[in-house]
Enzyme design. Structure first.
Site, short mmCIF file in Angstrom:
data_model
loop_
_atom_site.label_atom_id
_atom_site.label_comp_id
_atom_site.label_asym_id
_atom_site.label_seq_id
_atom_site.Cartn_x
_atom_site.Cartn_y
_atom_site.Cartn_z
N GLU A 293 -7.14 3.66 2.47
CA GLU A 293 -5.58 2.97 3.43
C GLU A 293 -6.05 3.09 5.10
OE1 GLU A 293 -1.09 3.97 4.32
OE2 GLU A 293 -2.50 5.67 2.79
N LYS B 266 -5.28 -0.44 1.22
CA LYS B 266 -3.58 -0.28 1.17
C LYS B 266 -3.21 -0.51 3.00
CE LYS B 266 0.81 2.01 1.53
NZ LYS B 266 1.48 3.86 0.53
N SER C 268 4.37 -0.41 4.22
CA SER C 268 5.34 -0.92 4.50
C SER C 268 5.91 -0.87 6.16
CB SER C 268 6.71 -1.02 3.53
OG SER C 268 6.45 0.72 4.09
N GLY C 269 5.10 0.17 6.61
CA GLY C 269 4.96 0.05 8.08
C GLY C 269 5.93 0.42 8.65
#
EC number: 4.1.2.13
Length: 358
Positions: A183, A225, A266-267
């Site tokens: 990620e 991710k 989703s940030g």
């Protein structure tokens, strides 16, 4: 030496492919105790272990929810917790066809000599911890690296340090039987446009895959991710179609076809935004050798949290909100979401937190 080919090779490939099953995705329920405290504060719920356990039980036992999920990322505390009837959460998930995962990083620290850029810590006893988590039933792991966009950021130093850190983590996981989720989150903070985000995303992902290759990581037994490619939080919004085009193009240019699935973070997007953008990507008719799915935390839990409010009498209402988001995101992985989910309270609100710490 080629990619990892130790005793867990076949299991890693099988589990990574399973997580990428079309129609399924990941619930990120691995918020640290501090982070979940902030979420609880927003609904006036005390941050104590029993409340954290209750929320996770509410999520994991929602009727029909697990069929839309292939994995759940847990915080260490949750890996060992049980339902109020005494059943380990790990067993609840496995019986529902969901692989338990575990957050293994220990947060970020500033890199000296940079403009507040960070690197992620947690490598020191990682092998030992991975072996322990595998024993407890975990089958995949997550490690978050954080980069930011600024006038001179991310610096090459920050990109290299984080790419190397992710690669070291990934191979240690694989040697201990855990599928690593890589990620590299590029924060949405700032006033940059979508082109700048695309440029930085491509640069960072290229560095990550170079490092993964140098560390002999088995790509077929790993997942990515990433952030979606969007304008900065202080910039004008653009259409889901544009986000889809820029994001998929960045991935086509940098992510090898050997990677089975890409599960987006989703940030800080609202629940609905994150779903609509994922759906737009899956509707694109272009080369996509990997499954495009979700690994959402806030964007799967916000309306559920609001509906629950820490009250036992609200559990059914909260579970209804949760299944709505699970189903919507499941459809988005297939490109069939019609935007017809009944929006719970909080589903449309931005979940952006500046300089977000997990």
């Amino acid at each position: 030496m080629s990619a990892y080919c130790g005793k867990y090779k076949d299991e890693l490939i099988k589990n990574a492919a399973y997580i990428g099953t079309p129609g399924k995705g990941i619930l990120a329920a691995d918020e640290s105790t501090g982070t979940i405290g902030k979420r609880f504060a927003s609904i006036n719920v005390e941050n104590v272990e029993e409340n954290r356990r209750s929320l996770r039980e509410l999520l994991f036992t929602t009727p029909g929810a697990l069929q839309h999920l292939s994995g759940v990322i847990l915080f260490e505390e949750t890996l060992y917790q049980k339902t109020k009837d005494g059943k380990p959460f790990v067993d609840v998930l496995k019986e529902g066809g969901v692989l338990p995962g575990i957050k293994v990083d220990k947060g970020t620290v500033e890199v000296a000599g940079t403009n507040k850029e960070t690197t992620t810590q947690g490598h020191d006893d990682l092998g030992k911890r991975c072996a322990k988590y595998y024993e407890a039933g975990a089958r995949f792991a997550k490690w978050r690296a954080v980069l930011k966009i600024g006038p001179n950021e991310p610096s090459q130093l920050s990109i290299d340090l984080n790419a190397q850190g992710l690669a070291r983590y990934a191979i240690i996981c694989q040697e201990n039987g855990l599928v690593p989720i890589v990620e590299p989150e590029i924060l949405v903070d700032g006033s940059h446009d979508i082109e700048r985000c695309a440029y930085v995303t491509e640069k960072v992902l290229a560095a990550c895959y170079k490092a993964l290759n140098e560390h002999h990581v088995l790509l077929e037994g790993s997942l990515l991710k990433p952030n979606m490619v969007t304008p900065g939080s202080e910039s004008k919004k653009v259409s889901p179609q544009l986000i889809a085009e820029y994001t998929v193009r960045a991935l086509q240019r940098t992510v090898p076809a050997a990677v089975p699935a890409i599960v987006f973070l989703s940030g800080g997007q609202s629940e609905e935004e994150a779903t609509v953008n994922l759906n737009a990507m899956n509707k694109l008719s272009t080369k996509k050798p990997w499954a495009l799915s979700f690994s959402f935390g806030r964007a799967l839990q916000q309306s559920t949290l609001k509906a629950w409010g820490g009250k036992t009498e609200n559990v059914v209402k909260a579970q209804k909100a949760f299944i709505t988001r699970c189903k919507a995101n499941s459809e988005a992985t297939l490109g069939t979401y019609q935007g017809d989910a009944v929006l719970g309270e909080g589903a449309s609100e931005s979940l952006h937190v500046k300089d977000y710490k997990y």
